[in-house]
Design a protein around this motif. Structure first.
Motif, PDB file in Angstrom:
ATOM      1  N   HIS A 124     -53.973  47.218  88.817  1.00 52.65           N
ATOM      2  CA  HIS A 124     -54.399  48.629  88.788  1.00 52.65           C
ATOM      3  C   HIS A 124     -53.799  49.449  89.930  1.00 52.65           C
ATOM      4  CE1 HIS A 124     -57.756  50.336  91.390  1.00 52.65           C
ATOM      5  NE2 HIS A 124     -57.284  51.420  90.831  1.00 52.65           N
ATOM      6  N   PRO A 125     -53.823  48.990  91.204  1.00 53.99           N
ATOM      7  CA  PRO A 125     -53.205  49.799  92.260  1.00 53.99           C
ATOM      8  C   PRO A 125     -51.697  49.968  92.082  1.00 53.99           C
ATOM      9  CG  PRO A 125     -54.653  48.136  93.205  1.00 53.99           C
ATOM     10  CD  PRO A 125     -54.506  47.806  91.760  1.00 53.99           C
ATOM     11  N   ILE A 126     -51.042  48.920  91.592  1.00 54.97           N
ATOM     12  CA  ILE A 126     -49.597  49.014  91.387  1.00 54.97           C
ATOM     13  C   ILE A 126     -49.281  49.985  90.257  1.00 54.97           C
ATOM     14  CG2 ILE A 126     -47.548  47.718  90.675  1.00 54.97           C
ATOM     15  CD1 ILE A 126     -48.762  45.280  92.139  1.00 54.97           C
ATOM     16  N   LYS A 127     -50.003  49.864  89.149  1.00 53.29           N
ATOM     17  CA  LYS A 127     -49.768  50.770  88.017  1.00 53.29           C
ATOM     18  C   LYS A 127     -50.119  52.210  88.384  1.00 53.29           C
ATOM     19  CE  LYS A 127     -48.754  51.820  83.754  1.00 53.29           C
ATOM     20  NZ  LYS A 127     -47.338  51.825  83.326  1.00 53.29           N
ATOM     21  N   LEU A 128     -51.216  52.414  89.125  1.00 54.24           N
ATOM     22  CA  LEU A 128     -51.596  53.769  89.530  1.00 54.24           C
ATOM     23  C   LEU A 128     -50.516  54.381  90.422  1.00 54.24           C
ATOM     24  CD1 LEU A 128     -53.993  55.814  89.255  1.00 54.24           C
ATOM     25  CD2 LEU A 128     -54.678  55.066  91.541  1.00 54.24           C
ATOM     26  N   THR A 129     -49.920  53.576  91.286  1.00 56.28           N
ATOM     27  CA  THR A 129     -48.827  54.067  92.136  1.00 56.28           C
ATOM     28  C   THR A 129     -47.656  54.532  91.283  1.00 56.28           C
ATOM     29  OG1 THR A 129     -49.473  52.574  93.930  1.00 56.28           O
ATOM     30  CG2 THR A 129     -47.243  53.475  94.004  1.00 56.28           C
ATOM     31  N   ARG A 130     -47.330  53.764  90.254  1.00 54.60           N
ATOM     32  CA  ARG A 130     -46.211  54.157  89.367  1.00 54.60           C
ATOM     33  C   ARG A 130     -46.521  55.478  88.657  1.00 54.60           C
ATOM     34  NH1 ARG A 130     -42.342  55.783  87.796  1.00 54.60           N
ATOM     35  NH2 ARG A 130     -40.577  54.815  86.712  1.00 54.60           N
ATOM     36  N   ILE A 147     -54.012  52.614  98.903  1.00 54.91           N
ATOM     37  CA  ILE A 147     -54.595  51.463  98.228  1.00 54.91           C
ATOM     38  C   ILE A 147     -55.676  50.869  99.130  1.00 54.91           C
ATOM     39  CG2 ILE A 147     -54.134  49.143  97.345  1.00 54.91           C
ATOM     40  CD1 ILE A 147     -51.240  50.110  96.773  1.00 54.91           C
ATOM     41  N   VAL A 148     -56.830  50.625  98.553  1.00 59.64           N
ATOM     42  CA  VAL A 148     -57.898  49.986  99.320  1.00 59.64           C
ATOM     43  C   VAL A 148     -57.707  48.474  99.207  1.00 59.64           C
ATOM     44  CG1 VAL A 148     -60.366  49.679  99.626  1.00 59.64           C
ATOM     45  CG2 VAL A 148     -59.461  51.920  98.965  1.00 59.64           C
ATOM     46  N   PHE A 173     -47.004  44.681  98.241  1.00 59.76           N
ATOM     47  CA  PHE A 173     -46.486  45.823  97.482  1.00 59.76           C
ATOM     48  C   PHE A 173     -46.340  47.046  98.375  1.00 59.76           C
ATOM     49  CE2 PHE A 173     -47.527  49.665  94.981  1.00 59.76           C
ATOM     50  CZ  PHE A 173     -46.414  49.688  94.145  1.00 59.76           C
ATOM     51  N   THR A 174     -47.357  47.303  99.193  1.00 61.60           N
ATOM     52  CA  THR A 174     -47.313  48.456 100.098  1.00 61.60           C
ATOM     53  C   THR A 174     -46.115  48.366 101.040  1.00 61.60           C
ATOM     54  OG1 THR A 174     -49.718  48.708 100.013  1.00 61.60           O
ATOM     55  CG2 THR A 174     -48.593  49.733 101.868  1.00 61.60           C
ATOM     56  N   LYS A 175     -45.917  47.209 101.662  1.00 62.01           N
ATOM     57  CA  LYS A 175     -44.774  47.025 102.555  1.00 62.01           C
ATOM     58  C   LYS A 175     -43.460  47.282 101.811  1.00 62.01           C
ATOM     59  CE  LYS A 175     -47.034  43.381 105.285  1.00 62.01           C
ATOM     60  NZ  LYS A 175     -46.948  41.961 105.683  1.00 62.01           N
ATOM     61  N   SER A 176     -43.405  46.825 100.574  1.00 63.80           N
ATOM     62  CA  SER A 176     -42.174  46.961  99.791  1.00 63.80           C
ATOM     63  C   SER A 176     -41.867  48.403  99.420  1.00 63.80           C
ATOM     64  CB  SER A 176     -42.278  46.117  98.516  1.00 63.80           C
ATOM     65  OG  SER A 176     -42.458  44.750  98.828  1.00 63.80           O
ATOM     66  N   ASN A 185     -40.333  61.214  99.344  1.00 64.01           N
ATOM     67  CA  ASN A 185     -41.499  61.993  99.755  1.00 64.01           C
ATOM     68  C   ASN A 185     -42.768  61.485  99.090  1.00 64.01           C
ATOM     69  OD1 ASN A 185     -41.985  63.926 101.671  1.00 64.01           O
ATOM     70  ND2 ASN A 185     -41.769  65.665 100.308  1.00 64.01           N
ATOM     71  N   CYS A 186     -42.807  60.175  98.821  1.00 63.86           N
ATOM     72  CA  CYS A 186     -43.978  59.530  98.238  1.00 63.86           C
ATOM     73  C   CYS A 186     -44.456  58.451  99.204  1.00 63.86           C
ATOM     74  CB  CYS A 186     -43.651  58.912  96.879  1.00 63.86           C
ATOM     75  SG  CYS A 186     -43.207  60.117  95.601  1.00 63.86           S
ATOM     76  N   LYS A 187     -45.582  58.682  99.830  1.00 67.95           N
ATOM     77  CA  LYS A 187     -46.103  57.806 100.875  1.00 67.95           C
ATOM     78  C   LYS A 187     -47.147  56.861 100.294  1.00 67.95           C
ATOM     79  CE  LYS A 187     -49.356  58.584 104.679  1.00 67.95           C
ATOM     80  NZ  LYS A 187     -49.757  59.504 105.769  1.00 67.95           N
ATOM     81  N   ILE A 188     -46.886  55.548 100.390  1.00 64.39           N
ATOM     82  CA  ILE A 188     -47.814  54.531  99.912  1.00 64.39           C
ATOM     83  C   ILE A 188     -48.303  53.739 101.107  1.00 64.39           C
ATOM     84  CG2 ILE A 188     -48.104  52.458  98.505  1.00 64.39           C
ATOM     85  CD1 ILE A 188     -45.430  54.907  97.533  1.00 64.39           C
ATOM     86  N   VAL A 189     -49.624  53.725 101.316  1.00 62.90           N
ATOM     87  CA  VAL A 189     -50.232  53.037 102.461  1.00 62.90           C
ATOM     88  C   VAL A 189     -51.410  52.197 101.971  1.00 62.90           C
ATOM     89  CG1 VAL A 189     -49.503  54.745 104.166  1.00 62.90           C
ATOM     90  CG2 VAL A 189     -51.702  55.032 102.989  1.00 62.90           C
ATOM     91  N   CYS A 190     -51.895  51.313 102.840  1.00 61.14           N
ATOM     92  CA  CYS A 190     -52.980  50.408 102.462  1.00 61.14           C
ATOM     93  C   CYS A 190     -53.971  50.289 103.605  1.00 61.14           C
ATOM     94  CB  CYS A 190     -52.401  49.032 102.115  1.00 61.14           C
ATOM     95  SG  CYS A 190     -53.623  47.791 101.626  1.00 61.14           S
ATOM     96  N   ILE A 191     -55.237  50.534 103.320  1.00 59.82           N
ATOM     97  CA  ILE A 191     -56.284  50.309 104.315  1.00 59.82           C
ATOM     98  C   ILE A 191     -56.925  48.950 104.047  1.00 59.82           C
ATOM     99  CG2 ILE A 191     -58.175  51.437 103.048  1.00 59.82           C
ATOM    100  CD1 ILE A 191     -58.890  52.603 105.941  1.00 59.82           C
ATOM    101  N   CYS A 192     -57.281  48.238 105.105  1.00 60.13           N
ATOM    102  CA  CYS A 192     -57.765  46.867 104.983  1.00 60.13           C
ATOM    103  C   CYS A 192     -59.152  46.739 105.622  1.00 60.13           C
ATOM    104  CB  CYS A 192     -56.786  45.906 105.658  1.00 60.13           C
ATOM    105  SG  CYS A 192     -55.112  45.959 104.962  1.00 60.13           S
ATOM    106  N   PRO A 193     -60.204  47.102 104.891  1.00 67.56           N
ATOM    107  CA  PRO A 193     -61.550  47.014 105.469  1.00 67.56           C
ATOM    108  C   PRO A 193     -62.028  45.574 105.595  1.00 67.56           C
ATOM    109  CG  PRO A 193     -61.461  48.494 103.560  1.00 67.56           C
ATOM    110  CD  PRO A 193     -60.219  47.686 103.555  1.00 67.56           C
ATOM    111  N   GLY A 194     -62.871  45.348 106.594  1.00 69.77           N
ATOM    112  CA  GLY A 194     -63.592  44.093 106.685  1.00 69.77           C
ATOM    113  C   GLY A 194     -64.859  44.190 105.850  1.00 69.77           C
TER     114      GLY A 194
END
Length: 300
Positions: A124-130, A147-148, A173-176, A185-194
């Protein structure tokens, strides 16, 4: 060009899983910042329903099963219908997720065709990014996708192997996707909650899970803690594409190392690093070039 600093005021945000927990806390902050928000979820908790109903049309609900690609593909047209002709979301939060449920887990292995948890947490996060990139490139506008993930994106757990695998995948995926900020101009980031104090741990159906993982309020942060960090990641140029941010009791906001393969080559002693990067990225850039400026009616 990179996205850099932005403000949510006047922007449109899509939030999957926005009906409860962390993502609902983000919806509240986004509305307070004068954004308009499409909440895409299976259902809204009463508090979320009340917020949407009292938002004067600045928030709208879309019933969405994120494991169903047809539901995800319908999001741009729902944005169009909710917020008017030409409306395209600027910010996309891939927030919906599940934590090693018995009905989709490595241990209990009850499914016949696939692990639905991977469809929800990873596909879902990968498809939503596309979808986000296609929409924003078509409108020639910047976009931010957050991406959470989880601290499980960077660690492992014998008790939740499938969950950890799903969250490792979105971190990779985020790193890639680092270069998408620079090129498109498309910024993809990931937050990593505990561990976060949400219905995942506190609800009646979560008692066994909470006991298994020794849940206590003392080891948790609040949904608001995470949502505030999400707002910072979305709006601040200090978090460029490819960024990972831990948000936990131990490290409320700690940036994690994120290195994309092309950057490693560029920093190496390779004889022709620029040629390597150009050759590797050429097919990707050609696809984005074809999609840029191809406006749609919001229907895919």
């Amino acid at each position: 060009m990179v996205v850099g600093d932005i403000q949510l005021k006047g922007k449109i945000a899509v939030v999957t899983g926005g009906g409860s927990g962390i993502n609902f806390a983000f919806v509240r902050l986004a509305l307070a910042a004068e954004a308009r928000v499409l909440v895409a979820d299976i259902k809204l908790l009463p508090e979320a329903e009340k917020l949407v109903d009292s938002s004067n049309g600045n928030a709208t609900f879309m019933k969405c099963d994120v494991s169903d690609w047809s539901d995800l593909e319908a999001i741009p047209s729902e944005v169009f219908k909710a917020f008017g002709p030409g409306a395209v979301a600027d910010v996309w939060i891939a927030g919906a997720g599940v934590f090693e449920p018995k009905w989709s887990s490595f241990l209990y292995d009850t499914e016949n065709d696939h692990y639905k948890a991977l469809q929800i947490n990873t596909e879902h996060p990968i498809k939503l990014t596309r979808i986000a990139m296609r929409s924003c490139l078509g409108a020639n506008k910047p976009c931010v996708v957050l991406i959470v993930g989880s601290t499980a994106s960077i660690t492992g757990s014998y008790g939740a192997a499938l969950y950890c695998a799903s969250k490792h995948a979105v971190a990779g995926f985020t790193k890639s996707m680092t270069q998408a900020d620079v090129d498109e101009n498309c910024k993809i980031v990931c937050i990593c909650p505990g561990m976060v104090s949400t219905p995942l741990w506190t609800g009646d159906a979560a008692k066994d899970v909470a006991e298994q993982y020794s849940y206590t309020d003392e080891v948790c942060i609040t949904p608001e803690d995470v949502a505030e960090a999400m707002m910072e990641m979305v709006q601040s140029g200090e978090y460029p594409g490819g960024s990972l941010l831990e948000c936990s009791k131990r490290n409320l906001r700690e940036r994690l190392e994120s290195r994309e393969a092309g950057a490693l080559v560029m920093a190496s002693k390779s004889a022709e690093p620029h040629q390597w990067v150009e050759k590797c990225y050429a097919p990707i850039r050609e696809v984005w070039k074809k999609e840029r400026g191809v406006a749609t009616s919001g229907v895919h």
